[in-house]
Design a protein around this motif. Sequence first.
Motif, PDB file in Angstrom:
ATOM      1  N   LYS A 285       9.179  -2.890   3.194  1.00  0.00           N
ATOM      2  CA  LYS A 285       8.529  -2.895   4.666  1.00  0.00           C
ATOM      3  C   LYS A 285       8.455  -1.420   5.314  1.00  0.00           C
ATOM      4  O   LYS A 285       7.464  -1.009   6.137  1.00  0.00           O
ATOM      5  N   SER A 286       9.136  -0.830   4.793  1.00  0.00           N
ATOM      6  CA  SER A 286       8.911   0.795   5.076  1.00  0.00           C
ATOM      7  C   SER A 286       7.892   1.324   4.690  1.00  0.00           C
ATOM      8  O   SER A 286       7.123   2.164   5.314  1.00  0.00           O
ATOM      9  N   LYS A 287       7.116   0.896   3.452  1.00  0.00           N
ATOM     10  CA  LYS A 287       6.115   1.349   2.850  1.00  0.00           C
ATOM     11  C   LYS A 287       4.776   0.360   3.133  1.00  0.00           C
ATOM     12  O   LYS A 287       3.800   0.387   2.325  1.00  0.00           O
ATOM     13  N   ASP A 288       5.018  -0.350   4.103  1.00  0.00           N
ATOM     14  CA  ASP A 288       4.166  -1.502   4.201  1.00  0.00           C
ATOM     15  C   ASP A 288       2.640  -0.696   4.670  1.00  0.00           C
ATOM     16  O   ASP A 288       1.701  -1.390   4.221  1.00  0.00           O
ATOM     17  N   ASP A 289       2.630   0.417   5.750  1.00  0.00           N
ATOM     18  CA  ASP A 289       1.334   0.978   5.928  1.00  0.00           C
ATOM     19  C   ASP A 289       0.606   1.434   4.644  1.00  0.00           C
ATOM     20  O   ASP A 289      -0.555   1.272   4.415  1.00  0.00           O
ATOM     21  N   GLN A 290       1.455   2.066   3.869  1.00  0.00           N
ATOM     22  CA  GLN A 290       0.824   2.696   2.741  1.00  0.00           C
ATOM     23  C   GLN A 290       0.372   1.800   1.830  1.00  0.00           C
ATOM     24  O   GLN A 290      -0.815   1.909   1.351  1.00  0.00           O
ATOM     25  N   LEU A 291       0.910   0.609   1.569  1.00  0.00           N
ATOM     26  CA  LEU A 291       0.476  -0.397   0.668  1.00  0.00           C
ATOM     27  C   LEU A 291      -0.762  -1.086   1.250  1.00  0.00           C
ATOM     28  O   LEU A 291      -1.807  -1.334   0.549  1.00  0.00           O
ATOM     29  N   ARG A 292      -0.831  -1.234   2.496  1.00  0.00           N
ATOM     30  CA  ARG A 292      -2.074  -1.790   3.222  1.00  0.00           C
ATOM     31  C   ARG A 292      -3.225  -0.720   2.868  1.00  0.00           C
ATOM     32  O   ARG A 292      -4.538  -1.275   2.565  1.00  0.00           O
ATOM     33  N   GLY A 293      -3.075   0.593   3.070  1.00  0.00           N
ATOM     34  CA  GLY A 293      -4.186   1.612   2.986  1.00  0.00           C
ATOM     35  C   GLY A 293      -4.693   1.672   1.482  1.00  0.00           C
ATOM     36  O   GLY A 293      -5.742   1.585   1.089  1.00  0.00           O
ATOM     37  N   ALA A 294      -3.616   1.425   0.472  1.00  0.00           N
ATOM     38  CA  ALA A 294      -3.920   1.740  -1.014  1.00  0.00           C
ATOM     39  C   ALA A 294      -4.733   0.023  -1.465  1.00  0.00           C
ATOM     40  O   ALA A 294      -5.782   0.074  -1.837  1.00  0.00           O
ATOM     41  N   LEU A 295      -4.133  -0.832  -0.821  1.00  0.00           N
ATOM     42  CA  LEU A 295      -4.933  -2.239  -1.090  1.00  0.00           C
ATOM     43  C   LEU A 295      -6.511  -1.995  -0.683  1.00  0.00           C
ATOM     44  O   LEU A 295      -7.477  -2.460  -1.225  1.00  0.00           O
ATOM     45  N   HIS A 296      -6.596  -1.512   0.569  1.00  0.00           N
ATOM     46  CA  HIS A 296      -7.911  -1.619   1.153  1.00  0.00           C
ATOM     47  C   HIS A 296      -8.944  -0.543   0.235  1.00  0.00           C
ATOM     48  O   HIS A 296     -10.032  -0.799   0.018  1.00  0.00           O
TER      49      HIS A 296
END
Length: 335
Positions: A285-296
């Motif tokens: 949950k804390s790495k949610d933004d980073q995971l979203r950017g990486a997936l993009h």
Amino acid sequence: MRTPSINLRAANGKVFGDRDPFRIGIAAFVALGVLSVLVVVISTVSIGTRSYSAQLPHTAGLRVGESVQVAGVDSGQVRGIHLDGTRVLVDFTVDRSIRLGRDTTAAVKVSTLLGTHYLDIDPQGAGELRDGLVPLSQTSVPFNLQDVIDKGTAAADKLDSALLGQALSTVADTLRASGPEFLPALEGVDRLSQVVAKRSDQFGRLLRSSREVADQLAASSDDLIRLMRQTNLVVDELLRRREAIHRLLLDVRVLASSVRGIIADTKQDIGPALDEFDKVLRILKSKDDQLRGALHKLAVAGRYLANAAGNGPWIELLIPGQSDDLYCNNGSGCR
């Protein structure tokens, strides 16, 4: 003028007056006897009739010589009455043209107020009377008032007159005390009877309607029976389903006990595992933004790579400053 004389002569030419008076008297006496016998035989032998018998509990005043009627018409005569054990056997005759079936009934009835009776025969049933006898079960006698009086007197003698007088006194006192209420009750009954009398037509229609409903139910009895049988099938099916549900609940209860045992046995191991899983969820949950950017970004890179390798088994690359394309084909090298 002379009166002519008449001479009676026998076949042998002798005058009757010349015969023996003793013999003539004997012949006359024998002729009278034969004539008397013929009269008795004719009176006792029924010509054109049949003889039957009937068992009665008692004579009920019936006498020999009284008539036998069929459908209110004199059709015979009572010939004899005698005891047959504890019963009375009545012999009677009926016209030969009348057939008495097996179910024929006989009843002693009062003819006049002077006490004369007659035997009423009602021909019924098929076949013929067995042994020409109407059994006791198919006979009846009129109401005998003397027997009722005798039995009633014996029963009355057993009553306690003092207790009976006390009961009548109690009833009289009760009626005297309830006089003011008793009269309105009688008036209410009178009004009710008047209402019933006035509404007799409506009651008649109600009864006819009830009869029609009863007839309809009787006519639909087969349908009702089939419906009840189908209802029985539904009830049986529900009972079977109830048994199945009962077995399912028992199995669920056993499964719940097993799960409860498994949880109790693995409680110490599951607790830390759940704690670690919770930690992983918090990290993700804390790495949610980073995971979203990486997936993009990974999606954009994957699209470019698909475009480069989508024309064939090679990779198309554009290098600035080169005139020819550099590609690699089936691992044979790049140029």
